[in-house]
Design a protein around this motif. Structure first.
Motif, PDB file in Angstrom:
ATOM      1  N   PRO A  36       0.816  -1.215   0.000  1.00 37.38           N
ATOM      2  CA  PRO A  36       0.000   0.000   0.000  1.00 37.38           C
ATOM      3  C   PRO A  36       0.852   1.268   0.000  1.00 37.38           C
ATOM      4  O   PRO A  36       1.995   1.269   0.462  1.00 37.38           O
ATOM      5  N   LEU A  37       0.270   2.338  -0.517  1.00 37.53           N
ATOM      6  CA  LEU A  37       0.924   3.633  -0.445  1.00 37.53           C
ATOM      7  C   LEU A  37       1.050   4.049   1.012  1.00 37.53           C
ATOM      8  O   LEU A  37       0.192   3.715   1.842  1.00 37.53           O
ATOM      9  N   SER A  38       2.093   4.786   1.323  1.00 38.99           N
ATOM     10  CA  SER A  38       2.298   5.243   2.696  1.00 38.99           C
ATOM     11  C   SER A  38       2.879   6.646   2.675  1.00 38.99           C
ATOM     12  O   SER A  38       3.300   7.149   1.629  1.00 38.99           O
ATOM     13  N   VAL A  39       2.898   7.278   3.838  1.00 34.00           N
ATOM     14  CA  VAL A  39       3.510   8.594   4.010  1.00 34.00           C
ATOM     15  C   VAL A  39       4.403   8.558   5.240  1.00 34.00           C
ATOM     16  O   VAL A  39       4.357   7.606   6.032  1.00 34.00           O
ATOM     17  N   SER A  40       5.201   9.586   5.408  1.00 31.01           N
ATOM     18  CA  SER A  40       6.063   9.695   6.586  1.00 31.01           C
ATOM     19  C   SER A  40       5.401  10.602   7.613  1.00 31.01           C
ATOM     20  O   SER A  40       4.486  11.372   7.277  1.00 31.01           O
ATOM     21  N   PRO A  41       5.838  10.559   8.857  1.00 30.05           N
ATOM     22  CA  PRO A  41       5.272  11.450   9.879  1.00 30.05           C
ATOM     23  C   PRO A  41       5.450  12.925   9.536  1.00 30.05           C
ATOM     24  O   PRO A  41       4.669  13.763   9.975  1.00 30.05           O
ATOM     25  N   GLU A  42       6.480  13.227   8.737  1.00 26.73           N
ATOM     26  CA  GLU A  42       6.768  14.625   8.396  1.00 26.73           C
ATOM     27  C   GLU A  42       5.950  15.122   7.201  1.00 26.73           C
ATOM     28  O   GLU A  42       6.012  16.311   6.853  1.00 26.73           O
ATOM     29  N   THR A  43       5.208  14.239   6.549  1.00 27.44           N
ATOM     30  CA  THR A  43       4.378  14.655   5.422  1.00 27.44           C
ATOM     31  C   THR A  43       3.332  15.657   5.892  1.00 27.44           C
ATOM     32  O   THR A  43       2.725  15.484   6.956  1.00 27.44           O
ATOM     33  N   SER A  44       3.119  16.690   5.127  1.00 27.72           N
ATOM     34  CA  SER A  44       2.115  17.682   5.516  1.00 27.72           C
ATOM     35  C   SER A  44       0.714  17.111   5.315  1.00 27.72           C
ATOM     36  O   SER A  44       0.499  16.223   4.470  1.00 27.72           O
ATOM     37  N   VAL A  45      -0.207  17.610   6.087  1.00 26.40           N
ATOM     38  CA  VAL A  45      -1.601  17.201   5.961  1.00 26.40           C
ATOM     39  C   VAL A  45      -2.118  17.508   4.557  1.00 26.40           C
ATOM     40  O   VAL A  45      -2.866  16.726   3.971  1.00 26.40           O
ATOM     41  N   THR A  46      -1.690  18.628   4.011  1.00 32.75           N
ATOM     42  CA  THR A  46      -2.090  19.012   2.652  1.00 32.75           C
ATOM     43  C   THR A  46      -1.629  17.987   1.626  1.00 32.75           C
ATOM     44  O   THR A  46      -2.394  17.580   0.741  1.00 32.75           O
ATOM     45  N   ASP A  47      -0.392  17.529   1.748  1.00 31.36           N
ATOM     46  CA  ASP A  47       0.142  16.551   0.801  1.00 31.36           C
ATOM     47  C   ASP A  47      -0.535  15.190   0.972  1.00 31.36           C
ATOM     48  O   ASP A  47      -0.789  14.483  -0.013  1.00 31.36           O
ATOM     49  N   ALA A  48      -0.815  14.822   2.215  1.00 30.69           N
ATOM     50  CA  ALA A  48      -1.501  13.553   2.465  1.00 30.69           C
ATOM     51  C   ALA A  48      -2.894  13.569   1.848  1.00 30.69           C
ATOM     52  O   ALA A  48      -3.332  12.592   1.227  1.00 30.69           O
ATOM     53  N   LEU A 101     -10.220  32.896   9.914  1.00 31.80           N
ATOM     54  CA  LEU A 101      -9.097  32.879   8.976  1.00 31.80           C
ATOM     55  C   LEU A 101      -9.608  32.851   7.544  1.00 31.80           C
ATOM     56  O   LEU A 101     -10.653  32.246   7.253  1.00 31.80           O
ATOM     57  N   ASP A 102      -8.870  33.479   6.650  1.00 30.69           N
ATOM     58  CA  ASP A 102      -9.252  33.403   5.246  1.00 30.69           C
ATOM     59  C   ASP A 102      -8.621  32.162   4.628  1.00 30.69           C
ATOM     60  O   ASP A 102      -7.832  31.456   5.260  1.00 30.69           O
ATOM     61  N   MET A 103      -8.962  31.848   3.387  1.00 24.36           N
ATOM     62  CA  MET A 103      -8.534  30.602   2.750  1.00 24.36           C
ATOM     63  C   MET A 103      -7.013  30.515   2.619  1.00 24.36           C
ATOM     64  O   MET A 103      -6.437  29.432   2.693  1.00 24.36           O
ATOM     65  N   PHE A 104      -6.360  31.669   2.439  1.00 25.47           N
ATOM     66  CA  PHE A 104      -4.908  31.639   2.292  1.00 25.47           C
ATOM     67  C   PHE A 104      -4.216  31.317   3.620  1.00 25.47           C
ATOM     68  O   PHE A 104      -3.251  30.560   3.668  1.00 25.47           O
ATOM     69  N   GLU A 105      -4.770  31.858   4.693  1.00 20.16           N
ATOM     70  CA  GLU A 105      -4.231  31.580   6.024  1.00 20.16           C
ATOM     71  C   GLU A 105      -4.470  30.115   6.396  1.00 20.16           C
ATOM     72  O   GLU A 105      -3.598  29.455   6.967  1.00 20.16           O
ATOM     73  N   ILE A 106      -5.638  29.612   6.060  1.00 17.84           N
ATOM     74  CA  ILE A 106      -5.956  28.207   6.338  1.00 17.84           C
ATOM     75  C   ILE A 106      -5.018  27.290   5.562  1.00 17.84           C
ATOM     76  O   ILE A 106      -4.467  26.332   6.102  1.00 17.84           O
ATOM     77  N   GLY A 107      -4.815  27.601   4.275  1.00 16.25           N
ATOM     78  CA  GLY A 107      -3.920  26.793   3.449  1.00 16.25           C
ATOM     79  C   GLY A 107      -2.505  26.775   3.980  1.00 16.25           C
ATOM     80  O   GLY A 107      -1.836  25.741   3.991  1.00 16.25           O
ATOM     81  N   TYR A 108      -2.053  27.940   4.445  1.00 16.45           N
ATOM     82  CA  TYR A 108      -0.692  28.034   4.991  1.00 16.45           C
ATOM     83  C   TYR A 108      -0.545  27.190   6.256  1.00 16.45           C
ATOM     84  O   TYR A 108       0.432  26.438   6.398  1.00 16.45           O
ATOM     85  N   LEU A 109      -1.516  27.298   7.148  1.00 12.31           N
ATOM     86  CA  LEU A 109      -1.443  26.549   8.405  1.00 12.31           C
ATOM     87  C   LEU A 109      -1.483  25.032   8.159  1.00 12.31           C
ATOM     88  O   LEU A 109      -0.755  24.274   8.789  1.00 12.31           O
ATOM     89  N   LEU A 110      -2.344  24.608   7.228  1.00 11.52           N
ATOM     90  CA  LEU A 110      -2.437  23.185   6.926  1.00 11.52           C
ATOM     91  C   LEU A 110      -1.160  22.665   6.269  1.00 11.52           C
ATOM     92  O   LEU A 110      -0.772  21.517   6.473  1.00 11.52           O
ATOM     93  N   SER A 111      -0.492  23.514   5.491  1.00 10.35           N
ATOM     94  CA  SER A 111       0.757  23.091   4.855  1.00 10.35           C
ATOM     95  C   SER A 111       1.869  22.888   5.885  1.00 10.35           C
ATOM     96  O   SER A 111       2.832  22.167   5.628  1.00 10.35           O
ATOM     97  N   LYS A 112       1.723  23.520   7.041  1.00 12.84           N
ATOM     98  CA  LYS A 112       2.719  23.388   8.106  1.00 12.84           C
ATOM     99  C   LYS A 112       2.363  22.280   9.101  1.00 12.84           C
ATOM    100  O   LYS A 112       3.214  21.826   9.863  1.00 12.84           O
ATOM    101  N   LEU A 113       1.108  21.846   9.069  1.00 11.92           N
ATOM    102  CA  LEU A 113       0.655  20.783   9.973  1.00 11.92           C
ATOM    103  C   LEU A 113       1.054  19.433   9.395  1.00 11.92           C
ATOM    104  O   LEU A 113       0.738  19.121   8.255  1.00 11.92           O
TER     105      LEU A 113
END
Length: 217
Positions: free
Chosen positions: A11-23, A64-76
């Protein structure tokens, strides 16, 4: 039937460091809803699901606006929202035990391990496919569900009479009923509904449902 025969291999997998956005993007691209999480040594350290990703998003009340939300999720990262205490099985485990584990733990999948190596995953979808195969859902035939006394030889007698009628049994599935009885669902080809009912009546079975089923397209 063992887990090996129904699991999704490699199966496909991700690492713990993968961002929520990428997952989330990977799940959307591959049309999957669960991702095992492996550390840099390839050890299973968690699992993340679409539901986990939904919970990780901001509430409807956010300012938060969509850009702020996107930024925060990219860091999570995945490590912050994944399930860490993962229940797993081996490839030699029987499928009904894997299903029981999923039901009892209220989870939608179980990783399949060979020692410390992830070799597969079993999801509700895999079990649904198995369920379809068990009932011969893609084949035409007469499908009957009967209630029988749970005593030795009843099922064998019924199967023999169906065979004597030159009919081919596609599937037989049983499950417990009340008062020491069992439900038996049989699907067979080259037999009429009337002939099937006559056989089940002769065997002392109570017909709960009988119908002609056409092949799935």
């Amino acid at each position: 039937m063992t887990v090996k025969s129904v699991m999704t291999k490699n199966p496909l997998s991700v690492s713990p460091e993968t961002s929520v956005t990428d997952a989330k993007a990977l799940m959307l691209k591959k049309d999957i809803s669960k991702l095992p999480v492996l550390d840099k040594d390839g050890r299973l350290v968690g699992i993340i699901t679409k539901n986990d990703l939904l919970k990780a998003g901001p509430s409807d009340a956010t300012t938060l606006d969509m850009f702020e939300i996107g930024y925060l999720l990219s860091k999570l990262t995945v490590s912050k929202v994944m399930t860490k205490n993962v229940v797993s099985v081996t490839e030699d485990e029987v499928v009904e035990e894997a299903a029981r584990i999923m039901v009892d733990n209220q989870i939608g999948c179980v990783p399949v391990m060979n020692g410390n190596l992830l070799i597969g995953i079993v999801t509700e979808s895999d079990l649904f496919h198995m369920f379809i195969d068990m009932f011969g859902a893609r084949y035409a035939g007469v499908r009957v569900t009967v209630l029988v006394t749970n005593r030795q030889g009843v099922l064998a007698r019924m199967a023999q009479k169906i065979a004597d009628a030159e009919s081919n049994i596609i599937s037989i599935v049983t499950r417990d009923a009340a008062d020491g009885k069992k439900y038996v669902t049989i699907k067979a080809t080259d037999i009429t509904i009337d002939r099937m009912k006559a056989i089940t009546d002769d065997c002392g079975a109570t017909v709960e449902d009988i119908r002609m089923v056409h092949a799935a397209e």
